[in-house]
Structures are given as C-alpha cells and as structure tokens.
Design a protein around this motif. Structure first.
Motif, short mmCIF file in Angstrom:
data_model
loop_
_atom_site.label_atom_id
_atom_site.label_comp_id
_atom_site.label_asym_id
_atom_site.label_seq_id
_atom_site.Cartn_x
_atom_site.Cartn_y
_atom_site.Cartn_z
N VAL A 135 46.82 -7.73 86.59
CA VAL A 135 46.59 -7.33 85.21
C VAL A 135 45.64 -6.14 85.21
N GLU A 136 45.81 -5.24 84.26
CA GLU A 136 44.95 -4.07 84.16
C GLU A 136 43.47 -4.51 84.15
N ALA A 137 42.69 -3.90 85.02
CA ALA A 137 41.31 -4.34 85.26
C ALA A 137 40.45 -4.34 83.99
N ASP A 138 40.69 -3.40 83.09
CA ASP A 138 39.88 -3.31 81.87
C ASP A 138 40.04 -4.53 80.98
N TYR A 139 41.13 -5.29 81.17
CA TYR A 139 41.40 -6.43 80.29
C TYR A 139 41.50 -7.75 81.03
N SER A 140 41.39 -7.73 82.35
CA SER A 140 41.48 -8.98 83.10
C SER A 140 40.20 -9.80 82.92
N VAL A 141 40.34 -11.10 83.06
CA VAL A 141 39.20 -12.00 82.95
C VAL A 141 38.56 -12.19 84.33
N THR A 142 39.40 -12.28 85.36
CA THR A 142 38.93 -12.35 86.74
C THR A 142 39.71 -11.33 87.57
N PRO A 143 39.20 -10.95 88.74
CA PRO A 143 39.92 -9.98 89.59
C PRO A 143 41.27 -10.50 90.08
N ASN A 144 41.50 -11.82 89.96
CA ASN A 144 42.72 -12.42 90.48
C ASN A 144 43.81 -12.58 89.43
N ASP A 145 43.59 -12.13 88.21
CA ASP A 145 44.59 -12.29 87.16
C ASP A 145 45.83 -11.46 87.47
N VAL A 146 47.00 -12.12 87.43
CA VAL A 146 48.26 -11.45 87.73
C VAL A 146 49.25 -11.72 86.59
N THR A 147 50.33 -10.97 86.62
CA THR A 147 51.40 -11.16 85.65
C THR A 147 52.73 -10.98 86.35
N SER A 148 53.80 -11.21 85.62
CA SER A 148 55.15 -11.09 86.16
C SER A 148 55.66 -9.66 85.91
N PHE A 149 56.94 -9.53 85.57
CA PHE A 149 57.48 -8.23 85.20
C PHE A 149 57.27 -7.93 83.71
#
Length: 272
Positions: A135-149
């Motif tokens: 996930v875009e770093a400016d809006y992620s909650v943790t550095p490990n936040d990911v998303t799909s397509f």
C-alpha cells in the motif's frame, strides 16, 4: 445502529462483481478479491476506463472454480479458484499504475477466450500469495500493509445513506454497483464513512485511511458496458469535490484477518 448490509468481491479486476453473504478478510483484501487481472501485450493492466465492455464479463464461484461468462457469448470458461503453478513456470512482471507486480498466466486457453471476445490480445494472470504489493506508504498503517490488484487499497466501504443522498440529487437513481465497494452498511448519516479512522465490523478491526477519489468508471453502466454520460461525476462534483478530486466512499485497511457476514454490527471508535 450501523450494520453491514452488503459484501462484494471483484475476482478479476474491472469485471463484474459477486455479492456474498459472508467472506474472509485476508491480509490483502477479501478472499478472491482482485487476485486475477487482464493485461495487454505490454503486460499492463486494462480496466473499464479504456474498455467499458469489460463490465459484460461476469464471474461466479462454482465449487473450486471461478467461472466467467459474458452476456453476449454462450461459452463460458472456468479456472481454478486456488491455482497452483509449477516451480519451472516463470512469473510475469505486470504493471498496475506505478507498481510492478509478479503474476502468473492462468492458462493460455483462458487468455485466448478473453482475447477473441475483446478483439485484441490479453492475458489472464493471477497474483500468488508470494507476490506482495505494498500500500502507498503515505496511507499505510504499518510497513507490511499490502493489497491485491485493486487500485490502491484492500477495501472500500460506502454507506447506503451516502448512495441514497446522491440518488436524491439525480434524475435517475444509480445502483451501488457503479461504485464497486467491498462493504456497504445501513444506518448512520450520509458520507460519515469518510470521517472514520478506526472502526469494527463484527469482531474485526479496520482503519479508514483515505476518502476514495472517483473516476470515469462510475459512468459505465454495469448492465450494458456503455458510458452513460457525465453522471454521477457531474452531480458529485457540485458538492463532493476535495483538492480537485471527486470523492465517494472510504478506502480501508484491515487490522486483523477473520470472517465477516452480512448483518454484522459496525461500531466506530475514532473519527477524524
């Protein structure tokens, strides 16, 4: 009282959605949500923005398969719901916006089926568990936040009251399908979801991270795959414009994994 009223997944990005009564929240979105993608000859993602007729493809879950049909074609295809790939198979680097993501072609016959219907060459690819799109770093909650397509975030939530308010301003009411949410909830005030920072649905906790800016895809009729004109962006632009962007809905990141069902209570802990 706020209550989860609809759950939606879109297994193949930019194709039709599936309404569910229950679903599993995973680290990158709802289970099966936007794990498949159509890419062009340059391995770049395609969407209804350029190809509105993608709306005519409709997936459904059939046992251990994802079956995909088309409203104007008799023959459908089925691909494994839990695909596996040989170690000898080479992944494809596909582009989704600014991200380059590792994926695998599902099977050549499926790619050919799509290509023949669309009239140009595409490939159907799948994002394996090992492929982590941040996930875009400016809006992620943790550095490990990911998303799909997805366009950028794992989940999108919209209040039924928000849709009702929009429709009260329109000449013709629109379906929630225009806005492709994962979650719809009943109760509460129009657009209040855009103020949510921390909330729970059922027993699971979520973060609201960014109001969703809307694009031309909301102007595609999901029944016909035709651009219908300026709506709803024209009406929304009159009262829902922030920093030159039209917003509708809230992008969301999950704090934990687990199961959700229609009817689960929604409780807001923190607002902006």
């Amino acid at each position: 009282m706020l209550q989860l009223s609809e759950i939606w997944i879109y297994p193949v990005k930019s194709l039709g959605g599936i309404a569910l009564q229950q679903s599993r929240v995973t680290d990158r979105g709802l289970e099966h949500d936007r794990r498949w993608l159509l890419v062009d000859e340059n391995d770049c993602f395609i969407t209804q923005r350029e190809h509105p007729k993608l709306a005519l493809f409709q997936p459904e879950i059939a046992g251990d398969f994802l079956r995909i049909s088309h409203k104007e074609v008799q023959v459908s295809i089925a691909v494994p719901l839990y695909p596996s790939f040989l170690e000898t198979e080479t992944s494809i680097k596909v582009t989704v916006w600014e991200d380059v993501v590792a994926a695998f072609e599902v099977r050549p016959e499926a790619s050919q089926w799509f290509s023949e219907i669309l009239g140009f060459n595409v490939r159907l690819v799948y994002m394996p568990d090992e492929s982590l799109r941040k996930v875009e770093a400016d809006y992620s909650v943790t550095p490990n936040d990911v998303t799909s397509f997805s366009d950028g975030f794992p989940f999108l939530i919209i209040g039924q009251s928000s849709l009702d308010d929009l429709n009260s301003r329109m000449n013709k009411a629109l379906s929630i399908r225009r806005f492709r949410p994962n979650f719809v909830f009943s109760g509460g005030k129009a657009y209040e979801e855009e103020t949510w920072k921390e909330f729970t649905m059922g027993t699971l906790s979520f973060y609201g991270v960014k109001p969703c800016s809307r694009c031309i895809m909301t102007m595609v009729d999901p029944e016909t795959g035709v651009l219908t004109g300026k709506e709803p962006l024209f009406t929304l632009s009159k009262y829902k414009k922030v920093d030159k962007k039209v917003i509708f809905g809230q992008n969301v990141i999950a704090q934990q994994q687990g199961n959700l069902a229609v009817g689960d209570l929604v409780t807001v802990q923190k607002r902006i």
